[in-house]
Design a protein around this motif. Structure first.
Motif, PDB file in Angstrom:
ATOM      1  N   CYS A   1       0.840  -1.206   0.000  1.00 31.97           N
ATOM      2  CA  CYS A   1       0.000   0.000   0.000  1.00 31.97           C
ATOM      3  C   CYS A   1       0.872   1.252   0.000  1.00 31.97           C
ATOM      4  N   HIS A   2       1.934   1.248   0.788  1.00 31.46           N
ATOM      5  CA  HIS A   2       2.845   2.397   0.812  1.00 31.46           C
ATOM      6  C   HIS A   2       3.604   2.513  -0.509  1.00 31.46           C
ATOM      7  N   TRP A   3       3.904   1.379  -1.111  1.00 35.86           N
ATOM      8  CA  TRP A   3       4.573   1.383  -2.417  1.00 35.86           C
ATOM      9  C   TRP A   3       3.707   2.080  -3.459  1.00 35.86           C
ATOM     10  N   TYR A   4       2.429   1.745  -3.497  1.00 32.89           N
ATOM     11  CA  TYR A   4       1.526   2.367  -4.462  1.00 32.89           C
ATOM     12  C   TYR A   4       1.353   3.856  -4.182  1.00 32.89           C
ATOM     13  N   ARG A   5       1.338   4.238  -2.910  1.00 27.37           N
ATOM     14  CA  ARG A   5       1.285   5.657  -2.580  1.00 27.37           C
ATOM     15  C   ARG A   5       2.513   6.382  -3.130  1.00 27.37           C
ATOM     16  N   SER A   6       3.663   5.766  -2.966  1.00 33.06           N
ATOM     17  CA  SER A   6       4.899   6.365  -3.460  1.00 33.06           C
ATOM     18  C   SER A   6       4.923   6.408  -4.981  1.00 33.06           C
TER      19      SER A   6
ATOM     20  N   LEU B   1      11.933   5.665  -5.048  1.00 38.47           N
ATOM     21  CA  LEU B   1      10.611   5.069  -4.845  1.00 38.47           C
ATOM     22  C   LEU B   1      10.644   4.068  -3.696  1.00 38.47           C
ATOM     23  N   VAL B   2      11.662   3.222  -3.709  1.00 38.91           N
ATOM     24  CA  VAL B   2      11.804   2.224  -2.646  1.00 38.91           C
ATOM     25  C   VAL B   2      12.023   2.903  -1.300  1.00 38.91           C
TER      26      VAL B   2
ATOM     27  N   SER C   1       7.782   5.615   4.538  1.00 39.46           N
ATOM     28  CA  SER C   1       6.361   5.746   4.858  1.00 39.46           C
ATOM     29  C   SER C   1       5.875   4.556   5.674  1.00 39.46           C
ATOM     30  N   PHE C   2       6.332   3.366   5.295  1.00 40.04           N
ATOM     31  CA  PHE C   2       5.941   2.142   5.995  1.00 40.04           C
ATOM     32  C   PHE C   2       6.399   2.169   7.447  1.00 40.04           C
ATOM     33  N   VAL C   3       7.660   2.563   7.657  1.00 41.99           N
ATOM     34  CA  VAL C   3       8.228   2.591   9.003  1.00 41.99           C
ATOM     35  C   VAL C   3       7.534   3.653   9.860  1.00 41.99           C
ATOM     36  N   GLN C   4       7.244   4.814   9.266  1.00 37.95           N
ATOM     37  CA  GLN C   4       6.630   5.905  10.026  1.00 37.95           C
ATOM     38  C   GLN C   4       5.193   5.600  10.429  1.00 37.95           C
TER      39      GLN C   4
END
Length: 262
Positions: A94-99, A110-111, A117-120
């Motif tokens: 989900c965070h990947w698609y947001r990025s 991107l990674v 975002s995932f960690v935060q």
């Protein structure tokens, strides 16, 4: 139990893809990130229902809270392994698609954006998943030596609040946070979370004490120290999340009262 492991490895990702496809047809204007979020919440709700039903069956079948066995206690733990693995990846996805929605980004940026975002935003949930996979599941499958299926069932029942939490997040996604449904659902979140994730632990101690004729306040001194440590470790994040839920509930109902007065 490899067949249960394999079934879970097919069931949860397959259900996620199906839910995402249905979301694309129902809400064509949504981005892939939005559809993926709905998919993860739907799968989490299905898993929670399965876990709760399994837990209730186990609890109702075990008269002896220490020694009685039920095959679901072991089988569902095997089924939980692929779910926790899938869900961890789905959260990152989900965070990947947001990025990915951000423009002019190379692969490395991107990674890094997705990881940051995932960690935060989901770090505590990631730690929770890893603790279940690396600590609780091995204990449940191997180190408890076939004892305490009743308590495994109790911990599975703790998932009862998850469908209401997921529904609340979907309603916010749909910008329906000011509707009556969202407020009623918030009440169910508070009730189920408090009953099944907070009061669950005193109930387990009470059940043990009732069987062995020990007053509730003396039970912690009659069970091994590592059992108390494990329970405290599981309860601590639940108390933290419950405090967050209470704060959100106060804001939600306070805003509703302010609008009525206005």
């Amino acid at each position: 139990m490899l067949h249960v492991l394999g079934l879970g490895a097919l069931f949860f990702p397959g259900l996620f893809l199906l839910a995402r496809r249905c979301a694309r047809r129902a809400l064509p204007g949504w981005t892939m990130a939005d559809r993926s979020l709905v998919g993860t919440r739907f799968v989490s709700s299905v898993q929670a229902v399965l876990a709760t039903v399994s837990g209730l069956i186990i609890v109702s079948s075990c008269r002896d809270v220490r020694n009685d066995r039920h095959w679901l206690a072991t089988a569902y733990l095997w089924f939980l392994i692929p779910y926790m693995t899938y869900d961890t990846y789905a959260m990152y996805l989900c965070h990947w698609y947001r990025s990915l929605e951000k423009e002019n980004m190379d692969g490395k940026k991107l990674v890094m954006r997705a990881v940051k975002s995932f960690v935060q935003k989901d770090f505590l949930m990631f730690v929770h998943h890893m603790a279940i996979l690396t600590i609780l599941v091995p204990i449940g499958l191997y180190f408890r030596r076939g004892l305490g299926d009743f308590f495994v069932g109790c911990l599975l029942v703790a998932e009862l609040s998850t469908p209401f939490v997921s529904l609340g997040k979907v309603l916010i996604q749909l910008k329906q946070q000011h509707t009556l449904l969202h407020k009623v659902n918030g009440g169910f979140i508070l009730l189920t979370f408090f009953l099944c994730r907070i009061l669950l632990f005193p109930f387990m101690y009470y059940a043990y004490g009732r069987q062995y004729g020990i007053p509730l306040y003396k039970v912690p001194f009659h069970i091994p120290l590592h059992c108390n440590v494990a329970n405290a470790s599981i309860l601590a994040p639940q108390l933290y999340w419950f405090c967050l839920i209470c704060r959100k509930a106060v804001r939600l109902y306070s805003n509703a009262q302010t609008k009525k007065v206005g």
